[in-house]
Motif scaffolding. Sequence first.
Motif: not given
Length: 133
Positions: A54-62, A69-74, A83-86, A118-121
Amino acid sequence: MDETISGLRLLTSLDFVRLTRVAGLRRQPELESLLSDAEVVDSRQVAPDVVTMYAQVEIEAVDTGRRQTLVVCYPADADPARGHISVLSPVGLALLGLQAGAIARWQGPGGDPSAAAVTAILFQPEASGDYVT
């Protein structure tokens, strides 16, 4: 799925217990590998720059520099349009447990390799004092 991660993987003890239950219900070698290889830390001791559930993270494609921005969830809470990804998706498994600055690598739906930094939490439940989400 080829899950190549650069950087140490950290899981909170609560995330580890919950994901172990999920692993018991689904045979997914990538999840089992994550659980066996990750360092488990107390939820109150996890650094605020670690991707937890459930952390909200910012990622940048290499390859493209595209940020999202994504949230890792169940799986039950997954909603890709928001943006809520399993955690069981290739991206979710690749991100969980990484620290800001690490590179996650996975194979996309067509089998093409993908990578993102992973650019930011932006939000982490544990950093806000939530140790039970």
